[in-house]
Write an enzyme that holds these catalytic residues in place. Structure first.
Site, PDB file in Angstrom:
ATOM      1  NE  ARG A  76      -3.747   1.828   2.746  1.00 45.17           N
ATOM      2  CZ  ARG A  76      -4.112   2.317   3.917  1.00 45.17           C
ATOM      3  NH1 ARG A  76      -3.589   1.838   5.024  1.00 45.17           N
ATOM      4  NH2 ARG A  76      -5.002   3.271   4.004  1.00 45.17           N
ATOM      5  CG  PHE A  81      -1.043   8.906   4.273  1.00 43.75           C
ATOM      6  CD1 PHE A  81      -0.859   9.465   5.527  1.00 43.75           C
ATOM      7  CD2 PHE A  81      -1.804   7.742   4.183  1.00 43.75           C
ATOM      8  CE1 PHE A  81      -1.418   8.896   6.663  1.00 43.75           C
ATOM      9  CE2 PHE A  81      -2.373   7.164   5.314  1.00 43.75           C
ATOM     10  CZ  PHE A  81      -2.171   7.742   6.558  1.00 43.75           C
ATOM     11  CD  GLN A  84      -0.240  -0.688   5.859  1.00 37.04           C
ATOM     12  OE1 GLN A  84      -0.889   0.321   5.633  1.00 37.04           O
ATOM     13  NE2 GLN A  84      -0.766  -1.752   6.446  1.00 37.04           N
ATOM     14  CG  ASN A 123      -2.938   0.017  14.873  1.00 38.01           C
ATOM     15  OD1 ASN A 123      -3.937   0.521  14.362  1.00 38.01           O
ATOM     16  ND2 ASN A 123      -2.156   0.692  15.703  1.00 38.01           N
ATOM     17  CG  PHE A 134       2.503   3.438   8.636  1.00 38.00           C
ATOM     18  CD1 PHE A 134       2.763   4.805   8.745  1.00 38.00           C
ATOM     19  CD2 PHE A 134       1.777   2.818   9.643  1.00 38.00           C
ATOM     20  CE1 PHE A 134       2.320   5.530   9.841  1.00 38.00           C
ATOM     21  CE2 PHE A 134       1.320   3.538  10.743  1.00 38.00           C
ATOM     22  CZ  PHE A 134       1.598   4.894  10.842  1.00 38.00           C
ATOM     23  CG  LEU A 143      -1.556   8.483  11.226  1.00 45.57           C
ATOM     24  CD1 LEU A 143      -0.514   7.858  10.310  1.00 45.57           C
ATOM     25  CD2 LEU A 143      -2.838   7.672  11.215  1.00 45.57           C
ATOM     26  CG  HIS A 147      -0.836   3.993  13.780  1.00 51.03           C
ATOM     27  ND1 HIS A 147      -1.127   2.753  13.260  1.00 51.03           N
ATOM     28  CD2 HIS A 147      -1.867   4.793  13.439  1.00 51.03           C
ATOM     29  CE1 HIS A 147      -2.275   2.808  12.620  1.00 51.03           C
ATOM     30  NE2 HIS A 147      -2.752   4.046  12.724  1.00 51.03           N
TER      31      HIS A 147
END
Length: 185
Positions: A76, A81, A84, A123, A134, A143, A147
């Site tokens: 991903r 951004f 991942q 997660n 990531f 975030l 995370h």
């Protein structure tokens, strides 16, 4: 006997000197300072934050040592951004920690997603860390507290930025796979 009486203290002195010597040596096997991801686009070196997230660092370093991440993909990528990876199934739904399926978050209030190159655990909610991680491509303050941050890119930020510009499909999957060829401590 003078020499016989000196022997026990000599052994103790030698032992204490040896212990002191070992304590000054880097903890390479126990707490490696970095993990290097050799990717199909180049190398990314990750500095680990052992003081802030020891359990998370241990998980990441041990999975790297076990070759768990070798030949996996970054499944991903969202431009501006994050990228991942860490899922051996390549689906975004797989992966286990060294502690079992999942382990609890190590959220440190002093660590924030302030810019590109911050590495955190991916997660599916609180305390669901497995093997996926990531790396941010920009500040992602939304975030923070959700995370576990456990390191940063110390070398290879240009490689990371190039990854962030790769073409993806409607599900944010790269149209051409980017692989972690090898992860080393």
């Amino acid at each position: 006997n003078f020499i016989g009486s000196m022997l026990p203290s000599f052994k103790l002195s030698y032992y204490n000197e040896y212990k002191s010597y070992l304590s000054k040596m880097p903890q390479i096997l126990d707490e490696p300072s970095h993990v290097t991801l050799k990717t199909s686009m180049g190398e990314i070196k990750i500095e680990l934050y052992w003081k802030h997230a020891p359990k998370t660092c241990r998980n990441f370093a041990e999975l790297a040592r076990r070759s768990y991440y070798n030949n996996t993909i970054f499944h991903r990528i969202i431009a501006g951004f994050m990228v991942q990876g860490g899922d051996p199934t390549g689906t975004g739904r797989g992966g286990k920690s060294i502690y079992g399926e999942t382990f609890d978050d190590e959220i440190h209030p002093g660590l924030k997603h302030t810019g590109a190159g911050i590495i955190s655990m991916a997660n599916s909610g609180p305390n669901t860390n497995g093997s996926q991680f990531f790396i941010t491509l920009a500040p992602t303050q939304h975030l923070d507290g959700k995370h576990a941050i456990f390191g940063r890119v110390s070398n290879g930020i240009g490689i990371l930025n190039r990854m962030g510009k790769i073409q993806t499909d409607e599900n944010d999957r790269p149209t051409e796979p980017i692989r972690i060829l090898e992860a080393n401590i």
